[in-house]
Design an enzyme around this catalytic site. Structure first.
Site, PDB file in Angstrom:
ATOM      1  N   ASP A   1      -5.581  10.255   5.109  1.00 32.05           N
ATOM      2  CA  ASP A   1      -5.607  10.941   3.814  1.00 32.05           C
ATOM      3  C   ASP A   1      -6.986  11.025   3.154  1.00 32.05           C
ATOM      4  OD1 ASP A   1      -4.151  12.301   1.786  1.00 32.05           O
ATOM      5  OD2 ASP A   1      -4.174  10.516   0.530  1.00 32.05           O
TER       6      ASP A   1
ATOM      7  N   TYR B   1       5.143   5.819 -10.052  1.00 32.53           N
ATOM      8  CA  TYR B   1       5.234   6.422  -8.727  1.00 32.53           C
ATOM      9  C   TYR B   1       3.882   6.777  -8.133  1.00 32.53           C
ATOM     10  CZ  TYR B   1       7.189   9.085  -4.908  1.00 32.53           C
ATOM     11  OH  TYR B   1       7.534   9.520  -3.654  1.00 32.53           O
ATOM     12  N   GLY B   2       3.745   6.510  -6.857  1.00 31.72           N
ATOM     13  CA  GLY B   2       2.688   7.036  -5.989  1.00 31.72           C
ATOM     14  C   GLY B   2       1.327   7.232  -6.629  1.00 31.72           C
TER      15      GLY B   2
ATOM     16  N   ASN C   1      -1.523  20.637  19.301  1.00 28.49           N
ATOM     17  CA  ASN C   1      -2.748  20.888  18.526  1.00 28.49           C
ATOM     18  C   ASN C   1      -3.980  20.249  19.173  1.00 28.49           C
ATOM     19  OD1 ASN C   1      -1.304  22.365  16.681  1.00 28.49           O
ATOM     20  ND2 ASN C   1      -1.029  20.684  15.238  1.00 28.49           N
TER      21      ASN C   1
ATOM     22  N   HIS D   1     -10.878  14.308   0.665  1.00 23.88           N
ATOM     23  CA  HIS D   1      -9.429  14.256   0.930  1.00 23.88           C
ATOM     24  C   HIS D   1      -9.227  14.645   2.396  1.00 23.88           C
ATOM     25  CE1 HIS D   1      -5.205  15.866  -0.385  1.00 23.88           C
ATOM     26  NE2 HIS D   1      -5.130  14.644   0.088  1.00 23.88           N
TER      27      HIS D   1
ATOM     28  N   ARG E   1      -2.222  26.958   5.516  1.00 25.38           N
ATOM     29  CA  ARG E   1      -1.012  27.590   6.059  1.00 25.38           C
ATOM     30  C   ARG E   1      -1.130  29.085   5.768  1.00 25.38           C
ATOM     31  NH1 ARG E   1       4.535  25.930   6.693  1.00 25.38           N
ATOM     32  NH2 ARG E   1       3.967  23.737   6.577  1.00 25.38           N
TER      33      ARG E   1
ATOM     34  N   ARG F   1       3.356  12.934  -8.034  1.00 25.90           N
ATOM     35  CA  ARG F   1       2.162  13.028  -8.877  1.00 25.90           C
ATOM     36  C   ARG F   1       2.378  14.135  -9.887  1.00 25.90           C
ATOM     37  NH1 ARG F   1      -1.751  15.611  -7.260  1.00 25.90           N
ATOM     38  NH2 ARG F   1      -1.072  16.321  -5.213  1.00 25.90           N
TER      39      ARG F   1
ATOM     40  N   SER G   1      10.223  11.867  -0.897  1.00 23.86           N
ATOM     41  CA  SER G   1      10.443  10.439  -0.614  1.00 23.86           C
ATOM     42  C   SER G   1       9.380   9.963   0.383  1.00 23.86           C
ATOM     43  CB  SER G   1      11.849  10.202  -0.074  1.00 23.86           C
ATOM     44  OG  SER G   1      12.089  11.000   1.060  1.00 23.86           O
ATOM     45  N   ARG G   2       9.129   8.664   0.378  1.00 24.24           N
ATOM     46  CA  ARG G   2       7.939   8.139   1.057  1.00 24.24           C
ATOM     47  C   ARG G   2       8.217   6.888   1.870  1.00 24.24           C
ATOM     48  NH1 ARG G   2       3.060  11.222   0.355  1.00 24.24           N
ATOM     49  NH2 ARG G   2       3.817  12.876  -0.992  1.00 24.24           N
TER      50      ARG G   2
ATOM     51  N   SER H   1      -1.613  19.821   0.782  1.00 26.54           N
ATOM     52  CA  SER H   1      -0.338  19.148   1.084  1.00 26.54           C
ATOM     53  C   SER H   1       0.572  20.083   1.874  1.00 26.54           C
ATOM     54  CB  SER H   1       0.403  18.732  -0.175  1.00 26.54           C
ATOM     55  OG  SER H   1      -0.404  18.810  -1.285  1.00 26.54           O
ATOM     56  N   ALA H   2       1.473  19.462   2.617  1.00 34.03           N
ATOM     57  CA  ALA H   2       2.496  20.157   3.414  1.00 34.03           C
ATOM     58  C   ALA H   2       1.906  20.918   4.594  1.00 34.03           C
ATOM     59  CB  ALA H   2       3.336  21.101   2.556  1.00 34.03           C
ATOM     60  N   CYS H   3       0.722  20.492   5.053  1.00 36.62           N
ATOM     61  CA  CYS H   3       0.141  21.125   6.240  1.00 36.62           C
ATOM     62  C   CYS H   3       0.049  20.145   7.408  1.00 36.62           C
ATOM     63  CB  CYS H   3      -1.230  21.696   5.923  1.00 36.62           C
ATOM     64  SG  CYS H   3      -1.153  23.124   4.830  1.00 36.62           S
TER      65      CYS H   3
ATOM     66  N   LYS I   1      -5.455   8.047  -5.182  1.00 41.81           N
ATOM     67  CA  LYS I   1      -6.055   9.304  -5.625  1.00 41.81           C
ATOM     68  C   LYS I   1      -7.041   9.079  -6.780  1.00 41.81           C
ATOM     69  CE  LYS I   1      -3.527  11.677  -2.743  1.00 41.81           C
ATOM     70  NZ  LYS I   1      -4.137  12.282  -1.548  1.00 41.81           N
TER      71      LYS I   1
ATOM     72  N   THR J   1      -0.911  13.885   8.089  1.00 42.92           N
ATOM     73  CA  THR J   1      -0.550  12.604   8.707  1.00 42.92           C
ATOM     74  C   THR J   1      -0.133  12.818  10.159  1.00 42.92           C
ATOM     75  OG1 THR J   1       0.130  11.760   6.564  1.00 42.92           O
ATOM     76  CG2 THR J   1       0.949  10.574   8.464  1.00 42.92           C
TER      77      THR J   1
ATOM     78  N   GLY K   1       1.896  17.937  18.966  1.00 46.76           N
ATOM     79  CA  GLY K   1       1.051  17.390  20.038  1.00 46.76           C
ATOM     80  C   GLY K   1       0.211  18.444  20.745  1.00 46.76           C
TER      81      GLY K   1
HETATM   82  O1  O2Y Z   1       3.518  12.397  -5.026  1.00 45.26           O
HETATM   83  C1  O2Y Z   1       2.751  11.443  -4.905  1.00 45.26           C
HETATM   84  O2  O2Y Z   1       2.508  10.635  -5.800  1.00 45.26           O
HETATM   85  C2  O2Y Z   1       2.056  11.239  -3.660  1.00 45.26           C
HETATM   86  S1  O2Y Z   1       0.923  12.485  -3.307  1.00 45.26           S
HETATM   87  C3  O2Y Z   1       0.162  12.039  -1.820  1.00 45.26           C
HETATM   88  C4  O2Y Z   1       0.530  10.897  -1.173  1.00 45.26           C
HETATM   89  C5  O2Y Z   1      -0.089  10.542   0.000  1.00 45.26           C
HETATM   90  C6  O2Y Z   1      -1.086  11.334   0.482  1.00 45.26           C
HETATM   91  N1  O2Y Z   1      -1.452  12.460  -0.153  1.00 45.26           N
HETATM   92  C7  O2Y Z   1      -0.824  12.850  -1.274  1.00 45.26           C
HETATM   93  C8  O2Y Z   1      -1.304  14.140  -1.880  1.00 45.26           C
HETATM   94  O3  O2Y Z   1      -0.748  14.668  -2.825  1.00 45.26           O
HETATM   95  O4  O2Y Z   1      -2.301  14.661  -1.364  1.00 45.26           O
HETATM   96 MN    MN Z   2      -3.325  13.466   0.115  1.00 43.95          MN
END
Ligand code: O2Y
Ligand code: MN
Length: 584
Positions: A273, A195-196, A491, A224, A395, A67, A363-364, A246-248, A204, A251, A489
């Protein structure tokens, strides 16, 4: 007479001048045609049909892998309605720009018309969208991520009640990449990226940016947030929704295999999400997952971190920018198998570890939600699931304890509005920089966030059985920099305390920031924590909170006069509680 959808398609066909127009029905035959088209285009290949049946690997343009917030705009009539945290462009200017870019953009190409529903087909909370696109990859992805095709046309009929979204690849050039949202008109227009979040317009763009505007207008919430159900030994399931930047590990939390399964605690996934929530007739906030699939980050996902998703992605899945093994299987860093010799990297070249990771860090996998072994039996319930707890998190290496409960709704809104995460090397290269991300909505709120806080405060007054609001931090470190909490697990032990607090049980002590579990309040049996770790995890240290108070004040002041006074009031109350707690 044309329907509103037909007229809109005709108007855009006149602009984009495609060679042909295909109305997508979402059938399996059509899906196979899309993949055949993608394979023909040369950027997609079929994976090993024995071990990954009906799975494909798509490689995006290397300049188009995430994104792009810097080209994402909220085009409200007034700049101040977009607020200080969004890019803004005047709607007329944005439309002129996009029309010029799209003039003849689909010449010689196919215009796909993709009707879709965000949410279960028969839920009153769901919404119809229609995306026009010239990307077969987008069509195939939207088929996984939403209820797409015939089912959406049946819901729409000849009505004009759909969110229109225009998408054109153009030449996939970052110079000509824009993601525009028109909140008054509820229109989305995206060009220059395949992309995404830039291109799958249901996710989003519709489900958060446009839906957040609708939610405020109509008195509901588009957040979100993941949605999960925690099943207790008596079989009762308590639903919670959680927002993390993100990155916490959103999923992973939503799909967790509980460490307390032996004691009868199990986690069910409703969504990973996004949550749409309306006040139900029973007075509870009822949540649906508007999506039908998971678009998750592959690197770091493995049998240990997320066994449920590892099972789910073995069929009918679309991988983007992962590496390819000689067995034609997907591979990425953190998959927990050694990299085989002869790997092809995400750009399609023989992998040279000296040149970087094999899979792109963003990557996804795109996988149907129903394939997850943890999917909740209620995940498509048209009425949604009743939410008993909201969980915010970030975080934080030092400051925030493992978990705490806010004093009340207004205080909980303050906790969400000031939540933050520290950057990791993987994300930005700079470690430990604090980024404020209110309710994890900073990149996704379609209007002024000050008004968004106001909407949260109003909702709290209207929900008869409002969720309790909590904050978690899985990432606290000891003085040598080691994580204090094992996460994953384990958590579930924190979720169990949250469940007990919801039920009026659960031992807690009052601190200036809220209720923190007592040492005996958490279920820690069978968990080998370092000596003193529990005290360190639960400590509220006034000295750490001093700079936080200054920083949150500065952040809130950014919103000026429009900021609801309740948030400054909560800031003041927090400072006072700390003052009272520290001996003179
Ligand atoms: O980079 C992207 O286009 C995907 S971003 C994303 C994808 C799935 C769930 N959440 C996100 C996010 O940025 O919160
Ligand atoms: Mn998201």
């Amino acid at each position: 007479m044309s329907t509103p959808l037909e007229s809109w398609v005709e108007k855009n066909a006149r602009l984009m001048k495609p060679e042909r127009i295909v109305f997508c029905d979402g059938s399996e035959e059509e899906n196979q045609r899309m993949f055949a088209e993608m394979v023909r285009e040369g950027d997609t290949l079929e994976l090993n049909p024995k071990t990954y049946p009906n799975c494909y690997l798509h490689r995006s343009n290397p300049n188009d892998v995430a994104r792009t917030e810097q080209v994402t705009f909220i085009c409200s009539e007034k700049r101040e309605d977009a607020g200080p945290t969004n890019n803004w462009m005047a709607p007329e200017e944005a439309k002129q720009k996009m029309s010029a870019l799209c003039d003849g953009a689909m010449r010689g190409r196919t215009m796909y018309v993709v009707p879709y529903i965000m949410g279960p087909a028969r839920s009153p909370i769901s919404k119809v969208g229609v995306e026009i696109t010239d990307s077969a990859y987008v069509v195939a992805s939207m088929r996984i991520m939403s209820r797409m095709g015939k089912v959406a046309m049946e819901r729409l009929g000849s009505s004009a009640e759909f969110v229109p979204g225009l998408h054109a690849l153009l030449d996939v050039n970052p110079e000509r990449r824009f993601v525009m949202h028109f909140p008054e008109e509820k229109l989305i227009w995206s060009v220059g990226s395949g992309y995404g979040g830039n291109a799958l317009l249901g996710k989003k763009c519709l489900a958060l940016r446009i839906a957040s505007v609708m939610a405020r207008e109509q008195g509901w919430m588009a957040e979100h947030m993941l949605i999960l159900g925690l099943e207790a030994p008596d079989g009762k399931v308590t639903y919670m929704a959680a927002a993390f930047p993100s990155a916490c590990g959103k999923t992973n939390l939503a799909m967790m295999v509980s460490a307390l399964e032996g004691q009868g605690y199990r986690v069910w996934t409703v969504g990973d999400d996004i949550a749409w929530m309306q006040i139900g007739a029973d007075g509870y906030l009822r949540a649906i997952n508007p999506e039908a699939g998971f678009f998750g980050v592959a690197p770091g996902t493995g049998k240990h971190t997320n066994p449920n998703v590892m099972d789910a992605i073995r069929k009918n899945s679309l991988f983007t920018n992962v590496a390819l093994t000689p067995e034609r299987e997907p591979w990425w860093e953190g998959i927990e198998s050694a990299p085989p010799a002869g790997m092809i990297d995400w750009k399609g070249k023989t992998w040279d570890p000296a040149q970087g990771p094999a899979a792109h860090p963003n990557s996804r996998y795109t996988v149907p939600a129903q394939q997850a072994p943890s999917i909740s039996p209620k995940w498509e319930d048209p009425a949604g699931v009743p939410i008993s707890a909201f969980i915010f998190g970030g975080r934080r290496a030092r400051m925030a304890p493992l978990v705490y409960e806010s004093f009340d709704w207004q205080h909980g809104v303050f906790v969400g509005a000031t939540m933050a995460s520290e950057t990791t090397a993987a994300a930005t290269g700079a470690v430990g920089v604090v980024r404020r991300d209110p309710m994890a909505m900073l990149p996704f709120c379609g209007y002024n966030m000050a008004d968004y806080f106001g909407h949260w405060l109003e909702m709290g007054k209207r929900i008869p059985h409002a969720p309790k609001i909590f904050h978690v931090n899985w990432f606290r470190r000891d003085t040598s920099g080691k994580f204090l909490w094992p996460g994953f697990g384990e958590n579930v032990r924190v979720l169990k305390w949250i469940l007990e607090r919801v039920e009026g049980r659960g031992e807690a002590q009052e601190t200036p920031i809220g209720y923190v579990p007592t040492k005996g309040g958490l279920t820690l049996d069978g968990l080998a924590l370092a000596p003193g770790a529990v005290d360190d995890l639960l400590r509220v240290n006034a000295a750490d909170w001093e700079p936080e108070l200054a920083d949150t004040r500065q952040f809130l002041e950014k919103f000026g006069e429009r900021l609801p006074k309740e948030l400054l009031e909560e800031h003041h109350k927090l400072a006072q509680r700390f003052q009272r707690s520290v001996p003179a």
